[in-house]
Structure formats: C-alpha cells, structure tokens
Design an enzyme around this catalytic site. Structure first.
Site, PDB file in Angstrom:
ATOM      1  CG  HIS A  61     -42.713  16.365  18.963  1.00  0.00           C
ATOM      2  ND1 HIS A  61     -42.651  15.046  18.620  1.00  0.00           N
ATOM      3  CD2 HIS A  61     -41.496  16.871  18.628  1.00  0.00           C
ATOM      4  CE1 HIS A  61     -41.462  14.759  18.096  1.00  0.00           C
ATOM      5  NE2 HIS A  61     -40.746  15.877  18.086  1.00  0.00           N
ATOM      6  CG  HIS A  63     -37.184  19.458  17.415  1.00  0.00           C
ATOM      7  ND1 HIS A  63     -36.473  18.555  18.175  1.00  0.00           N
ATOM      8  CD2 HIS A  63     -38.169  18.740  16.817  1.00  0.00           C
ATOM      9  CE1 HIS A  63     -36.983  17.342  18.018  1.00  0.00           C
ATOM     10  NE2 HIS A  63     -38.019  17.429  17.192  1.00  0.00           N
ATOM     11  CG  LEU A  64     -38.334  25.942  20.888  1.00  0.00           C
ATOM     12  CD1 LEU A  64     -38.676  26.596  22.230  1.00  0.00           C
ATOM     13  CD2 LEU A  64     -38.987  26.725  19.759  1.00  0.00           C
ATOM     14  CG  ASP A 153     -38.471  13.553  19.101  1.00  0.00           C
ATOM     15  OD1 ASP A 153     -39.121  12.658  18.557  1.00  0.00           O
ATOM     16  OD2 ASP A 153     -38.099  14.583  18.500  1.00  0.00           O
ATOM     17  CG  HIS A 180     -38.047   9.030  17.725  1.00  0.00           C
ATOM     18  ND1 HIS A 180     -37.951  10.112  16.899  1.00  0.00           N
ATOM     19  CD2 HIS A 180     -37.484   8.003  17.039  1.00  0.00           C
ATOM     20  CE1 HIS A 180     -37.357   9.762  15.764  1.00  0.00           C
ATOM     21  NE2 HIS A 180     -37.048   8.487  15.830  1.00  0.00           N
ATOM     22  CG  ASN A 278     -36.735   9.585  11.557  1.00  0.00           C
ATOM     23  OD1 ASN A 278     -37.407   8.627  11.186  1.00  0.00           O
ATOM     24  ND2 ASN A 278     -35.821   9.486  12.501  1.00  0.00           N
ATOM     25  CG  ASP A 305     -41.226  16.350  14.670  1.00  0.00           C
ATOM     26  OD1 ASP A 305     -40.339  16.981  15.292  1.00  0.00           O
ATOM     27  OD2 ASP A 305     -41.037  15.243  14.144  1.00  0.00           O
TER      28      ASP A 305
HETATM   29  O1  DOR Z   1     -37.777  14.736  11.254  1.00  0.00           O
HETATM   30  C1  DOR Z   1     -37.389  14.785  12.401  1.00  0.00           C
HETATM   31  N1  DOR Z   1     -36.639  15.820  12.844  1.00  0.00           N
HETATM   32  N2  DOR Z   1     -37.712  13.808  13.265  1.00  0.00           N
HETATM   33  C2  DOR Z   1     -37.183  13.732  14.484  1.00  0.00           C
HETATM   34  O2  DOR Z   1     -37.514  12.808  15.190  1.00  0.00           O
HETATM   35  C3  DOR Z   1     -36.217  14.737  14.944  1.00  0.00           C
HETATM   36  C4  DOR Z   1     -36.373  16.003  14.229  1.00  0.00           C
HETATM   37  C5  DOR Z   1     -35.218  16.949  14.415  1.00  0.00           C
HETATM   38  O3  DOR Z   1     -34.758  17.135  15.546  1.00  0.00           O
HETATM   39  O4  DOR Z   1     -34.797  17.582  13.420  1.00  0.00           O
END
Ligand code: DOR
Length: 429
Positions: A61, A63-64, A153, A180, A278, A305
C-alpha cells in the site's frame, strides 16, 4: 554478471531459514543459497559479514501520485525513495488524477514504471470507476495489463452491494480487494482521533467506530462472498474483530502501518499537520493492541501507506490539511527500532510481515530467497544509527512526523532483479 553476497545473516521466512549463508545471483535470478559458495570467476562480491540479508521488502500500500501530481511524487522519485527504504516491490493505489480505473491507465503506470522506476511496481486498480462507489471497473482487462489487486483506497466503497459484487468478481481472478474501512458519515468533518485530546484541541474527531463499523461489514461480506484485505488498521477493536473473524475461518487479512505502532494522537499536539493521517493516530491502548495483533498474527503485514503531499497542503490550518505521511524511507528502521529491538516482535516475524506476507496477499511471486526466484534482496546494517532528516529524503515530499528521530538499522544494498539499485546506502540508479 554474477553477484555473490557473502557471509550475511540471512533471514528468509518462506523457507524458515535464519542463519549465515552465501547467496549467488546470476543475471536476474537467485542461483543458489548455501553455507559456502566458491566465488565464480568475475563475480562481484558483496561482503555481508555482520549484516542482515533479507528478501527485498514488499509494500502492499503506497501512493505514487502518477498520473496527476508530479510535484508530490513521480514513479522515478517514489521508487527511489522506496529502494532506499529497502523496498524492491511496491503496490501503488489508484486514487490518482485521473483515477487508475481502466486497462489503459494500468498499462500507463506499468509501462512508465518499467521505463523510469527503480524497483518493481504493481498497480492496484480502482474497484469503482472514478472511485465513485457506483460502477465496477473492468477488473479482468485491468489484470491483463498488470493490476494485482483492487481498492478505492482514500475512500471506502460505501455500498455493501457494490462491494459484494467486487468481491465476487475479484474472486474469479484470485486477486485481493483492499478495503479502506471508513464510515464517511461518522468521520465527516473530523481531522483527528475523537477523544479528550480532540476536545482540548478544539478539533472535530473521527470516532473509532468509523473504522470498526466498516471492518464489521467487510467481515460479514467476506464470510459469504470472497476475500477481503483490510488496510491501515488503527484501532484495538478492529484488531479484535479481525482476530475473531480469522478464528471463525473468514477469508480476511489485514495490515497496519508504522505510524499506528509508533505514534499516538499526542503527536497532533501543536496542530502538527505531519501527524494528520487517515485513519487518524489513535490512543495508547490502540497502539498496544496493534502491537499485540502483529505479535499473534492477526495483523498479517506492515505497509507504509506512503502518502506524499506538497508543503502547501500541510502548512495550513489542521482541519484543512491533507491526510497522509511519507513512509518508505523510515518504515524498516521504525520496525527494527520500535518493534524488534524492544522484543515486541521477532526479527523473522517482522521480516515476514514486510516480505512474504504482503507478497502472498497480493499473489505476486516475490519475497522469497530461493534458487530460481527473482533476485530481489536487501542488505541491512542492524547497528547503523541515524537521524531522520526529511531534507535528505529521495521522495519529492517531506511530510514525515519522524524528522529528528534517532533510528537503528540502515539499508546498505538493495538489489532488484540482480541489479544493484542502492549501494553503500546511496542510490546507484
Ligand atoms: O492518510 C491517508 N492518505 N490515508 C488515505 O487513505 C489516503 C492517503 C492519501 O492518498 O494521501
């Protein structure tokens, strides 16, 4: 070219191996692993005496931000940040702009990763088109382009009916659906954990139940319709619910992230937006329950995350700040310093939750040091002490609450498909 990693303390949870061994890598594969391997002619030799040798870490998990926000991260910067943290395979979420909700977008991420990425990237496709929670994506065709799982997510799939269909659909392909878990009505307007602390700070809280109600729903649906993986579990009761469901044989797995076992809501003091995430950081009892869940196997994996955000999204009023923190470059050292060193988790279990287990959940052939497998291996100095400095991150974003923390354990080498991408703790690509 051959590469011989000599004399390291090898830990491979898949084969249940823990001990001194040499590893010979030939081309992109592991050729052999045994106590003493004579160096082949012209082989590059890496002396791993006194060092750990693990399978390359797998993050299920992150995010790019590609497509959409190259200022926050790119595939080039994100994969380099991940490599420095010891990750050789990462699964990136679909909440990009545009959303990764079509075969073409999966193909875009996959091919761009092959061109500019430093490590293996496995795209997670959206469950629903535009993350709107209404219409399912074309999972089969997206898998054909390289998607390894599905998640909305950043948001939950609100409709139980839609989520049910997603589980049934995904089951046919044996790919995970990653949940999520958040009840959006309960969490609406909240920006930190709902507690005495949130009252004192005058911030609207997000109650535990916002997560737990969705975990319960997901368990109900998993019991009947297919496998669910719950990501970034943050509360004691969520852990308990998953524990009980597993005992009843429900097809459910879950992960947590380093911030949920190293930080509590206290970190929000001073309206520190780097501590806004989150689900939110919770209380001390939750943190303890997360550790207990890792220990007894309820929590299968540790994910990052990794959520890069621009400075202007964080340097604003707490309530308006974006949620998320970068995590690639601190995750392993946090696990070693905060879980393994104090004895909360054995080294083997910790490695298992960052290699084999996430690889199994994603159903990708990674996370194992065995002849014939991809040569994704890392060498870690367990004694190296260092101070986290966000300005030195390879990630384009600096939003980490760990700035200034003293941690132990540093990745010296990361080898991906037989290629050295991190050398002496520095990027080599
Ligand atoms: O803190 C978070 N950031 N929780 C998430 O579920 C998404 C993520 C984001 O994409 O920045």
């Amino acid at each position: 070219m051959d590469l011989l990693i000599r004399g390291g303390q090898v830990i491979d949870p898949a084969t249940n191996f823990e001990g001194m061994a040499d590893i010979l890598i030939s081309e992109s594969k592991i050729k052999s692993i045994s106590q003493k391997i004579p160096p082949p002619k012209n082989a590059t030799i890496l002396d791993a005496g006194g060092l750990y040798v693990f399978p390359g870490l797998v993050d299920l998990h992150c995010h790019l931000r590609d497509p959409g926000d190259p200022e926050e991260e790119t595939i080039a910067s994100g994969t380099r940040s991940a490599a420095l943290g010891g990750f050789t395979s990462i699964a990136c979420m679909a909440n990009t702009d545009p959303v990764i909700d079509s075969p073409a977008l999966v193909k875009y991420v996959k091919s761009k990763s092959q061109i500019e990425g430093a490590i293996n990237v496995f795209p997670i496709g959206a469950v629903t088109k535009g993350l709107k929670g209404e219409e399912l994506t074309e999972m089969g065709r997206m898998i054909g382009e390289g998607a390894v799982g599905f998640s909305d997510d950043g948001k939950p799939v609100v409709s139980a009916e839609v989520f049910r269909r997603a589980l049934e659909y995904a089951r046919q392909f044996d790919v995970p659906v990653i949940s999520h878990a958040e009840d959006l009505e309960l969490s609406a307007g909240g920006s930190m954990n709902e507690s005495f602390k949130s009252t004192i700070l005058g911030l609207k809280g997000i109650p535990h139940q916002a997560e737990e109600i969705m975990v319960m729903r997901d368990i109900m649906l998993a019991r009947a319709f297919g496998k669910v993986h719950i990501t970034h579990v943050s509360t004691a009761r969520s852990v308990d619910l998953v524990r009980k469901a597993k005992a009843e044989g429900v097809a459910i797995t879950c992960d947590t992230c380093p911030h949920y076992f190293t930080l509590t809501e206290e970190e929000v003091e001073g309206y520190n937006t780097y501590a806004k995430v989150n689900p939110p950081l919770r209380g001390e009892k939750d943190l303890e329950a997360i550790i207990a869940g890792l220990k007894d196997g309820t929590i299968d994996a540790i994910s990052t995350d990794h959520a890069p955000h621009r400075a202007e999204e964080k340097n604003i009023e707490f309530g308006y700040a974006a949620s998320g923190m970068v995590g690639f470059e601190t995750a392993l050292a946090l696990v070693l310093t905060e879980l393994v060193e104090p004895g909360s988790l054995t080294l083997k279990k910790a490695v298992e939750k960052m290699t084999l287990n996430p690889a199994r959940i994603l159903n990708v052939k990674k996370g194992v040091i065995k002849a014939g497998w991809d040569a994704d291996v890392i060498i870690v100095d367990p004694k190296a002490e260092w101070t986290v400095d966000i300005n030195r991150f390879a990630s384009r974003s600096k939003n980490s609450p760990y700035h200034g923390w003293k941690l132990k354990g540093r990745v010296l080498y990361a080898i991906v498909g037989g290629k050295i991408v991190v050398k002496d703790g520095q990027l080599a690509v």
